[in-house]
Write a protein that holds these residues in place. Structure first.
Motif, PDB file in Angstrom:
ATOM      1  N   VAL A 100       0.895  -1.267  -0.070  1.00  0.00           N
ATOM      2  CA  VAL A 100      -0.095  -0.163  -0.078  1.00  0.00           C
ATOM      3  C   VAL A 100       0.958   1.232   0.026  1.00  0.00           C
ATOM      4  O   VAL A 100       1.730   1.283   0.748  1.00  0.00           O
ATOM      5  N   GLN A 101       0.683   2.002  -1.010  1.00  0.00           N
ATOM      6  CA  GLN A 101       1.317   3.494  -0.765  1.00  0.00           C
ATOM      7  C   GLN A 101       1.089   4.191   0.310  1.00  0.00           C
ATOM      8  O   GLN A 101      -0.072   4.668   0.769  1.00  0.00           O
ATOM      9  N   PRO A 102       2.074   4.527   1.102  1.00  0.00           N
ATOM     10  CA  PRO A 102       1.940   5.307   2.563  1.00  0.00           C
ATOM     11  C   PRO A 102       1.302   6.756   2.165  1.00  0.00           C
ATOM     12  O   PRO A 102       1.495   7.212   1.182  1.00  0.00           O
ATOM     13  N   LEU A 103       0.601   7.093   3.204  1.00  0.00           N
ATOM     14  CA  LEU A 103      -0.083   8.319   3.130  1.00  0.00           C
ATOM     15  C   LEU A 103       0.411   9.396   4.029  1.00  0.00           C
ATOM     16  O   LEU A 103       0.841   8.814   5.487  1.00  0.00           O
ATOM     17  N   ILE A 104       1.276  10.355   3.736  1.00  0.00           N
ATOM     18  CA  ILE A 104       1.977  11.267   4.752  1.00  0.00           C
ATOM     19  C   ILE A 104       1.365  12.599   4.871  1.00  0.00           C
ATOM     20  O   ILE A 104       1.205  13.321   3.844  1.00  0.00           O
ATOM     21  N   GLN A 105       0.927  12.749   5.905  1.00  0.00           N
ATOM     22  CA  GLN A 105       0.075  14.023   6.413  1.00  0.00           C
ATOM     23  C   GLN A 105       0.682  14.894   7.517  1.00  0.00           C
ATOM     24  O   GLN A 105       1.223  14.249   8.466  1.00  0.00           O
ATOM     25  N   VAL A 106       0.724  15.995   7.187  1.00  0.00           N
ATOM     26  CA  VAL A 106       1.194  16.880   8.271  1.00  0.00           C
ATOM     27  C   VAL A 106       0.040  17.432   9.185  1.00  0.00           C
ATOM     28  O   VAL A 106      -1.026  18.096   8.767  1.00  0.00           O
ATOM     29  N   ASN A 107      -0.023  17.260  10.476  1.00  0.00           N
ATOM     30  CA  ASN A 107      -0.909  17.917  11.503  1.00  0.00           C
ATOM     31  C   ASN A 107      -0.384  18.800  12.406  1.00  0.00           C
ATOM     32  O   ASN A 107       0.565  18.968  12.897  1.00  0.00           O
ATOM     33  N   GLU A 108      -1.387  19.495  13.003  1.00  0.00           N
ATOM     34  CA  GLU A 108      -1.103  20.724  14.040  1.00  0.00           C
ATOM     35  C   GLU A 108      -1.833  20.262  15.298  1.00  0.00           C
ATOM     36  O   GLU A 108      -3.197  19.826  15.298  1.00  0.00           O
ATOM     37  N   THR A 109      -1.157  19.872  16.418  1.00  0.00           N
ATOM     38  CA  THR A 109      -1.967  19.683  17.762  1.00  0.00           C
ATOM     39  C   THR A 109      -2.706  21.095  17.851  1.00  0.00           C
ATOM     40  O   THR A 109      -2.215  22.243  17.976  1.00  0.00           O
ATOM     41  N   LEU A 110      -4.013  20.757  18.483  1.00  0.00           N
ATOM     42  CA  LEU A 110      -4.824  21.967  18.839  1.00  0.00           C
ATOM     43  C   LEU A 110      -4.805  22.156  20.302  1.00  0.00           C
ATOM     44  O   LEU A 110      -4.838  20.936  21.027  1.00  0.00           O
TER      45      LEU A 110
END
Length: 75
Positions: free
Chosen positions: A65-75
């Motif tokens: 499976v192609q990895p999904l890289i996502q950037v998130n910010e902690t709220l």
């Protein structure tokens, strides 16, 4: 790939999760989720620039499976 080396690149924490099922009992949308917490987006970019090929190569050993890289910010 020894993920602990990412601590030298600004990683502060790592959480590995195994998806077991959706709330309705159907299979989980994701089998494994790795959440890597870095001190800044710049540290993420730096770590991926230095180790990105190794990380993606390591993931390929366990899934097609192609990895999904996502950037998130902690709220």
């Amino acid at each position: 790939f020894p993920y602990t080396t990412l601590f030298r690149s600004g990683m502060e924490n790592i959480h590995l999760m195994h998806g077991t099922m959706a709330l309705d009992g159907t299979p989980a949308a994701f089998q494994v989720i790795a959440q890597l917490q870095f001190s800044s987006v710049e540290h993420v970019r730096s770590a991926l620039a230095e180790h990105g090929e190794e990380i993606i190569g390591d993931i390929a050993k366990f899934t097609n499976v192609q990895p999904l890289i996502q950037v998130n910010e902690t709220l």
